[in-house]
Design a protein around this motif. Structure first.
Motif, PDB file in Angstrom:
ATOM      1  N   TYR A   1       0.818  -1.213   0.000  1.00 56.51           N
ATOM      2  CA  TYR A   1       0.000   0.000   0.000  1.00 56.51           C
ATOM      3  C   TYR A   1       0.852   1.264   0.000  1.00 56.51           C
ATOM      4  O   TYR A   1       0.435   2.327  -0.431  1.00 56.51           O
ATOM      5  CB  TYR A   1      -0.921   0.023   1.228  1.00 56.51           C
TER       6      TYR A   1
ATOM      7  N   SER B   1       1.408   4.050  -2.650  1.00 51.57           N
ATOM      8  CA  SER B   1       0.370   5.038  -2.948  1.00 51.57           C
ATOM      9  C   SER B   1       0.202   6.073  -1.831  1.00 51.57           C
ATOM     10  O   SER B   1      -0.552   7.022  -1.967  1.00 51.57           O
ATOM     11  CB  SER B   1      -0.977   4.339  -3.159  1.00 51.57           C
TER      12      SER B   1
ATOM     13  N   ILE C   1      -7.058   2.309  -2.867  1.00 53.65           N
ATOM     14  CA  ILE C   1      -5.675   2.153  -3.348  1.00 53.65           C
ATOM     15  C   ILE C   1      -5.565   0.947  -4.287  1.00 53.65           C
ATOM     16  O   ILE C   1      -4.994   1.043  -5.384  1.00 53.65           O
ATOM     17  CB  ILE C   1      -4.694   2.005  -2.152  1.00 53.65           C
TER      18      ILE C   1
ATOM     19  N   ASP D   1      -4.798   1.068  -8.321  1.00 53.29           N
ATOM     20  CA  ASP D   1      -3.680   0.255  -8.798  1.00 53.29           C
ATOM     21  C   ASP D   1      -4.150  -0.663  -9.938  1.00 53.29           C
ATOM     22  O   ASP D   1      -3.518  -0.736 -11.007  1.00 53.29           O
ATOM     23  CB  ASP D   1      -3.165  -0.573  -7.610  1.00 53.29           C
TER      24      ASP D   1
ATOM     25  N   LYS E   1       0.032   8.596 -11.072  1.00 53.41           N
ATOM     26  CA  LYS E   1      -0.123   9.547  -9.961  1.00 53.41           C
ATOM     27  C   LYS E   1      -0.285  10.981 -10.455  1.00 53.41           C
ATOM     28  O   LYS E   1      -1.129  11.728  -9.959  1.00 53.41           O
ATOM     29  CB  LYS E   1       1.093   9.459  -9.036  1.00 53.41           C
TER      30      LYS E   1
ATOM     31  N   MET F   1      -2.763  10.375   0.486  1.00 54.07           N
ATOM     32  CA  MET F   1      -2.548   9.719  -0.810  1.00 54.07           C
ATOM     33  C   MET F   1      -1.572  10.514  -1.672  1.00 54.07           C
ATOM     34  O   MET F   1      -1.683  11.739  -1.794  1.00 54.07           O
ATOM     35  CB  MET F   1      -3.885   9.590  -1.542  1.00 54.07           C
TER      36      MET F   1
END
Lengths: 271, 380
Positions: A5, A8, A32, A36, A42, A61
């Protein structure tokens, strides 16, 4: 191997502010995984929220993140999406933020069918301000401003979104953790306004006042009330009394707002 | 080649000024007497590849404008008193988050619905103090259709340069009046675009001020500079903080960036007419200044040494020049279509240096030169 995780999450921004037993963290993890799965870049993704516990999510985030004013996430997000239609825009927030003070922006974003994904964490309470009743607090239940039980009827957020014109509407609960990412991913991939309602619990402000003795009790309740749409089709009205339909509740293809505006520009410019 | 000329309404001049300034986004909501700005923007923006959206309400319009600006677009909204009241929360958001945008307020009376088709100048204090909390304000107040065009361009420049909301206030008279406009050629008026970050994306902090008056560069959503924006008090990195020294530094910097002497000199803009030897100066802004100028000419013909001081930038208030005039003249007369708002600012600055009187009107009719002359002769 455990799922990563942290790629992210912004370095140094955890721990989060949410109370033990709160469902928001489960939703964030689902989000998340969904982002993904969709392979979102991003730099090309914005996460926009309003005010409240759930609206603190974007700060953790590692994307373009915008923590706006109370209720205004969908309207800020609309400005971003209009200017940069190529960006993926995700809104998140709570039930009070999205359907009370932000109700007008919410329904009109649905009506326009603008391509964004709105993850609404419905914990049926204003948590951050200490547990006042929201438009989603069940009738008769207790909140800090309904000491004699809530006299108000509730909004069904998913029905509201469908009625307002959202073209992908799904619901699940924080008990159904693996369904959260599947539904959010489907919402992100859907071209148009997607609303994913996640019922999650606020043990601190809602559970405590309404005789839920433990978080486990609250999670068990979520498990018990949830009925997948396929199963519900075979059930009688009596059997469905007090149940909540989960899964994809509505999906249709309809012209998307920024696409339509791009066509308008092309027409005006004579292309 | 002769310049392009047109007979245009003030509201149309505003919209075309915005296009000239490079505005590419308009988020609005219909309201009299500003609606024509939205109508012209809806027609002109698609021609230049810009985006127009009519939002569900005034608040949504302001929100969309801030979102659009963060996505990199010069952004505009236009409204009138009740709409500005609704927008206040998010004007404050744009102040603390330092997001450039321009808000047009075509002033009518009030409070509340007031007289929607009548003129007023009763929002000048709202432009300064309307949103809650300490904050700086930049507001300009043009008096003619031509000046609406040029001041709208300047408002965009100031918004981008100082990274904040800028308000353009003009009353319904100028908004709906038609006058000859001479369009500046492309490049003739200065156009300022916001400063882009020069550091690497890894090093970028959206509020990384180099001094206590600095305006740090604002990156764009969708670029390689990822950042966080919040309406909470925040540190240089954009994330919320309650650390006393960081909160105080940011609050003070966001005011000082506008009110430090260098910024004031850059932002302030005044017209002075026959003030050099004046014994009485009329302080007037917007369309009221047109009556005041006429009154000055009439009184000069009668041998009265009258002059006009017209702030075009009303916020920050032109403190230095008003103080000098207060020491020079015997009396000052403030003319405004409200029941006395700017007169308190003038009083704050001139104190007892000269006599002070006001000509106020709120009945939907413009202030006429006769009223102004009568008051001047009373206080001479």
């Amino acid at each position: 191997m455990a799922y990563d995780y942290e790629k992210s999450i912004r370095p140094g921004k955890l721990p989060h502010i949410w109370c033990p037993g709160c469902g928001h963290g489960i939703v964030m993890k689902g989000l998340i995984r969904a982002m993904d799965t969709c392979g979102l870049e991003k730099n090309n993704t914005a996460i926009v929220s309003g005010i409240g516990c759930a609206s603190r999510l974007p700060g953790y985030m590692d994307f373009n993140t915008l923590h706006t004013a109370h209720g205004r996430a969908a309207a800020f997000a609309t400005g971003i999406k209009m200017v940069k239609p190529e960006m993926t825009v995700i809104c998140c927030g709570g039930d009070g933020d999205g359907t009370a003070i932000g109700g007008n922006h919410f329904i009109h974003a649905c009506r326009r069918n603008i391509d964004m994904t709105y993850v609404i964490m419905n914990n049926y309470i204003y948590g951050m301000t200490g547990g006042q009743f929201s438009p989603c607090t069940p009738t008769g239940m207790k909140a800090s401003t309904t000491p004699y039980g809530n006299p108000d009827p509730i909004f069904d957020i998913s029905k509201l979104a469908i009625g307002a014109g959202a073209t992908f509407v799904a619901r699940t609960t924080s008990f159904h953790a693996t369904q959260i990412d599947k539904l959010i991913a489907e919402g992100i991939k859907h071209k148009g306004m997607s609303v994913i309602e996640v019922l999650d619990d606020c043990p601190t402000s809602y559970g405590r006042r309404n005789k839920f003795r433990s978080v486990v009790d609250m999670m068990k309740r979520l498990k018990e009330v949830a009925v997948p749409v396929a199963a519900a089709a075979k059930m009688t009205d009596e059997q469905l009394e007090g149940k909540v339909l989960t899964g994809v509740l509505f999906k249709e293809e309809r012209a998307e707002y920024t696409d339509q505006y791009a066509k308008l520009i092309a027409r005006v410019q004579g292309a | 080649m002769a310049k392009k000329v047109a007979l245009l309404q003030g509201n149309s001049a505003c919209a075309l000024g915005a296009i000239y300034a490079g505005c590419k986004f308009f988020g609005g909501y219909p309201i009299t007497p500003s609606t024509e700005v939205a109508e012209v923007m809806s027609e002109e923006l698609p021609k230049v590849g810009g985006k127009f959206i009519q939002m569900e309400d005034e608040i949504g319009a302001m929100a969309s404008v801030i979102g659009a600006s963060l996505a990199g677009s010069k952004s505009l909204t236009a409204t009138s008193g009740p709409g500005v009241s609704l927008k206040q929360e998010l004007i404050g958001y744009a102040c603390i988050a330092e997001v450039p945008c321009v808000i047009i307020n075509v002033m009518r009376g009030g409070p509340s619905t007031g007289m929607p088709t009548g003129p007023g100048q009763s929002d000048v204090m709202q432009a300064r103090w309307g949103t809650h909390g300490d904050h700086a304000a930049i507001a300009v107040c043009p008096e003619s259709c031509q000046e609406i065009f040029t001041e709208t361009v300047r408002a965009f420049n100031l918004a981008e340069k100082y990274r904040m909301p800028v308000q353009v206030l003009y009353d319904e008279i100028v908004g709906h009046m038609r006058e000859r406009i001479v369009f500046p050629e492309p490049g003739e008026l200065e156009i300022i675009d916001r400063a882009a970050p020069t550091c690497s994306p890894e090093e970028y902090k959206p509020y990384d001020a180099k001094s206590d008056t600095d305006v740090p560069p604002l990156a764009v959503f969708g670029s390689e500079y990822r950042f966080h924006v919040t309406g909470l008090n925040k540190a240089a990195d954009g994330f919320p903080t309650t650390k006393a020294n960081l909160v105080a530094f940011e609050e003070r910097r966001q005011i000082a960036k506008v009110e430090c002497p260098e910024a004031r000199a850059d932002i302030e803009s005044n017209e002075e007419y026959l003030t050099e030897d004046a014994e009485v100066v009329i302080f007037a802004y917007g369309s009221s200044a047109r009556s005041a100028r006429y009154a000055v000419n009439k009184m000069r013909a009668e041998g009265i040494k009258a002059g006009l001081f017209r702030p075009i930038t009303i916020w920050p208030f032109p403190e230095k020049r008003v103080a000098e005039l207060g020491k020079q003249v015997n009396s000052m007369v403030v003319v405004e279509m409200n029941l006395g708002q700017m007169i308190f600012e003038v009083e704050r600055i001139v104190k007892n240096d000269c006599k002070l009187a006001g000509v106020f009107r709120v009945d939907g009719d413009p202030i006429n030169p006769g009223e102004i002359m009568a008051k001047v002769k009373e206080v001479l």
